[in-house]
Design an enzyme around this catalytic site. Structure first.
Site, PDB file in Angstrom:
ATOM      1  N   PRO A  31       0.748  -1.424   0.075  1.00  0.00           N
ATOM      2  CG  PRO A  31      -0.038  -1.140   2.188  1.00  0.00           C
ATOM      3  CD  PRO A  31       0.888  -1.788   1.423  1.00  0.00           C
ATOM      4  CD  GLN A  85      -2.389  -0.161   5.102  1.00  0.00           C
ATOM      5  OE1 GLN A  85      -2.213   0.690   4.712  1.00  0.00           O
ATOM      6  NE2 GLN A  85      -1.147  -1.098   5.516  1.00  0.00           N
ATOM      7  CB  CYS A 115       1.349   4.965   9.015  1.00  0.00           C
ATOM      8  SG  CYS A 115       1.507   6.654   8.321  1.00  0.00           S
ATOM      9  N   GLY A 216      10.794  -3.722   2.756  1.00  0.00           N
ATOM     10  CA  GLY A 216      11.870  -2.800   2.943  1.00  0.00           C
ATOM     11  C   GLY A 216      13.157  -3.155   2.156  1.00  0.00           C
TER      12      GLY A 216
HETATM   13  C1  LIG Z   1       4.727   7.623  -0.369  1.00  0.00           C
HETATM   14  C2  LIG Z   1       4.748   6.571   0.456  1.00  0.00           C
HETATM   15  C3  LIG Z   1       3.268   6.346   0.988  1.00  0.00           C
HETATM   16  C4  LIG Z   1       3.311   5.070   1.768  1.00  0.00           C
HETATM   17  N1  LIG Z   1       1.848   4.837   2.168  1.00  0.00           N
HETATM   18  C5  LIG Z   1       1.630   3.683   3.109  1.00  0.00           C
HETATM   19  C6  LIG Z   1       0.432   3.110   3.308  1.00  0.00           C
HETATM   20  O1  LIG Z   1      -0.462   3.750   2.734  1.00  0.00           O
HETATM   21  N2  LIG Z   1       0.318   1.970   3.923  1.00  0.00           N
HETATM   22  C7  LIG Z   1       1.252   1.340   4.585  1.00  0.00           C
HETATM   23  O2  LIG Z   1       1.070   0.310   5.156  1.00  0.00           O
HETATM   24  N3  LIG Z   1       2.419   1.690   4.180  1.00  0.00           N
HETATM   25  C8  LIG Z   1       2.635   2.863   3.394  1.00  0.00           C
HETATM   26  N4  LIG Z   1       4.141   3.175   2.943  1.00  0.00           N
HETATM   27  C9  LIG Z   1       5.262   2.272   3.509  1.00  0.00           C
HETATM   28  C10 LIG Z   1       5.629   1.248   2.517  1.00  0.00           C
HETATM   29  O3  LIG Z   1       4.356   0.340   2.132  1.00  0.00           O
HETATM   30  C11 LIG Z   1       6.722   0.422   2.747  1.00  0.00           C
HETATM   31  O4  LIG Z   1       6.266  -0.320   3.975  1.00  0.00           O
HETATM   32  C12 LIG Z   1       8.033   1.110   2.994  1.00  0.00           C
HETATM   33  O5  LIG Z   1       8.016   1.977   1.872  1.00  0.00           O
HETATM   34  C13 LIG Z   1       9.126   0.000   3.164  1.00  0.00           C
HETATM   35  O6  LIG Z   1       9.277  -0.500   2.075  1.00  0.00           O
HETATM   36  P1  LIG Z   1      10.802  -0.066   0.853  1.00  0.00           P
HETATM   37  O7  LIG Z   1      11.612   0.236   1.454  1.00  0.00           O
HETATM   38  O8  LIG Z   1      10.682  -0.985  -0.176  1.00  0.00           O
HETATM   39  O9  LIG Z   1      10.171   1.291   0.170  1.00  0.00           O
HETATM   40  C14 LIG Z   1       4.222   4.290   2.206  1.00  0.00           C
HETATM   41  C15 LIG Z   1       5.643   4.547   1.792  1.00  0.00           C
HETATM   42  C16 LIG Z   1       5.813   5.435   1.005  1.00  0.00           C
HETATM   43  C17 LIG Z   1       7.035   6.093   0.482  1.00  0.00           C
END
Ligand SMILES: Cc1cc2nc3c(=O)[nH]c(=O)nc-3n(C[C@H](O)[C@H](O)[C@H](O)COP(=O)(O)O)c2cc1C
Length: 354
Positions: A31, A85, A115, A216
């Site tokens: 998400p 979600q 979050c 992550g």
């Molecule tokens: C712009 C943005 C919006 C996000 N929105 C959500 C969200 O709505 N719900 C959620 O559980 N995580 C949200 N996240 C977190 C991501 O789902 C993820 O857990 C996080 O970016 C870590 O993964 P990565 O290192 O591959 O980016 C968001 C992250 C970013 C950068």
């Protein structure tokens, strides 16, 4: 050469079981607030038709008072598998919101407990639930009692380095009835900085019986494979790596299923995708869609010289025609000069085409 260990191959040979619900892919699209709307998910699904996707997080209190479906909660009846979600700290509002999510077509309901944004945590939602495990468990129990679909949790490894409680917290979520746990290997204090600490995902995987999804820093097929090998997680969830790159989930899924690397898209194919994304956002959201498309288009415009200038132009697009025109000109220039040789040529040509 990238390869999969026999143990991982054996794990991948079966489908992902979230309670009674089966998913034929072990790669998930995360998400992402402001990103994973119906339009974005449609693009990701084209390359990853079996993968589980998530809506942006939806505020349960908002749903309680408004009682109508916000656009971010809309699901295309044809899109499966899909999770909606929710975030909040009130078990009763979340239960009610979960019923609305199921009515909209959610295959699973996911609760956001990760979050880091102040606006969310100061109201008791998102990652602040890591500091209130009893309330978090109440939330899961309340939502599980309210819906027949599986309830899942997405969280982080802890609030800060001094408060890493992923293992105990995850166990409590499982005991409360969660059917899957996605773990982002950072603390709340880390935000999106530093590296994701996959070792904590491995520790949680060791003690849970429900599926654990690693999240992550999955920015490539290679990272996905390494993460699966190191953590022994049941699946991986791609996040920021999909911004301007809706191909990633499909690339990982394809490799895990076939052991073959899919040819990555050329800059021209990426811009063609940006064009389609822009057009679809306009059709779905009108002028608001154009404003939202700006960031997407700049994310697509990467990986070739002259891209920075192109991003500058795309970031201020006002109308659909203007956006399409800029992208079409860039595509023509890339065709003319080739993907390698646009260095000096494409930037001035784009400026003079203004
Ligand atoms: C712009 C943005 C919006 C996000 N929105 C959500 C969200 O709505 N719900 C959620 O559980 N995580 C949200 N996240 C977190 C991501 O789902 C993820 O857990 C996080 O970016 C870590 O993964 P990565 O290192 O591959 O980016 C968001 C992250 C970013 C950068």
């Amino acid at each position: 050469m990238l390869s999969l260990s026999p143990a991982l191959q054996a794990r991948l040979a079966t489908s992902l079981k979230i309670g009674q619900f089966e998913v034929k892919s072990r790669v998930l699209q995360s998400p992402l607030s402001g990103v994973t709307d119906l339009v974005f998910r449609r693009l990701v699904r084209r390359y990853a038709p079996d993968s589980m996707m998530y809506t942006e997080m939806v505020n349960a209190t908002g749903l309680h008072y408004v009682k109508e479906l916000p656009k971010i909660m809309e699901v295309d009846p044809a899109e499966r598998p899909i999770s909606i979600q929710l975030f909040d700290c009130r078990p009763d509002f979340l239960a009610e919101a979960a019923q609305m999510a199921v009515a909209e077509g959610a295959d699973t309901v996911d609760i956001n407990m990760g979050c880091p944004v102040n606006k969310i945590t100061k109201n008791g939602g998102g990652s602040s639930l890591l500091r209130s495990p009893e309330l978090a468990a109440d939330i899961v129990r309340s939502v599980v009692a309210a819906v027949k679909v599986p309830v899942t949790v997405k969280t982080r490894i802890g609030w800060s380095d001094k408060e890493i409680n992923a293992v105990e917290f995850a166990q409590r979520m499982e005991e409360a009835g969660a059917q899957m746990l996605t773990l982002h290997g950072r603390t709340r204090a880390q935000g999106y900085n530093g590296s994701a600490r996959w070792e904590w995902i491995g520790k949680v995987k060791e003690v849970l019986s429900i599926p654990v999804i690693a999240n992550g820093d999955i920015f490539s097929v290679e990272a996905a494979v390494r993460c699966l090998e190191e953590t022994k997680a049941d699946g991986v969830m791609c996040s920021r790596g999909t911004l301007g790159y809706p191909f990633l989930v499909g690339e990982v899924d394809h490799f895990l299923k076939t052991g073959e690397l899919r040819e990555p898209p050329t800059p021209i194919e990426r811009l063609e995708c940006a064009r389609e994304h822009l057009q679809m956002l306009w059709e779905y959201k009108g002028d608001r869609g154009i404003r939202q498309a700006r960031k997407h288009m700049t994310w697509y415009a990467k990986g070739f010289m002259g891209a920075a200038d192109l991003r500058g132009k795309l970031s201020v697009v006002e109308t659909l025609d203007q956006g399409l025109d800029i992208l079409d000109r860039a595509i023509v220039l890339l065709q003319e000069y080739g993907n390698q040789t646009v260095e000096e040529s494409i930037a001035p040509a784009l400026v003079s085409a203004q």
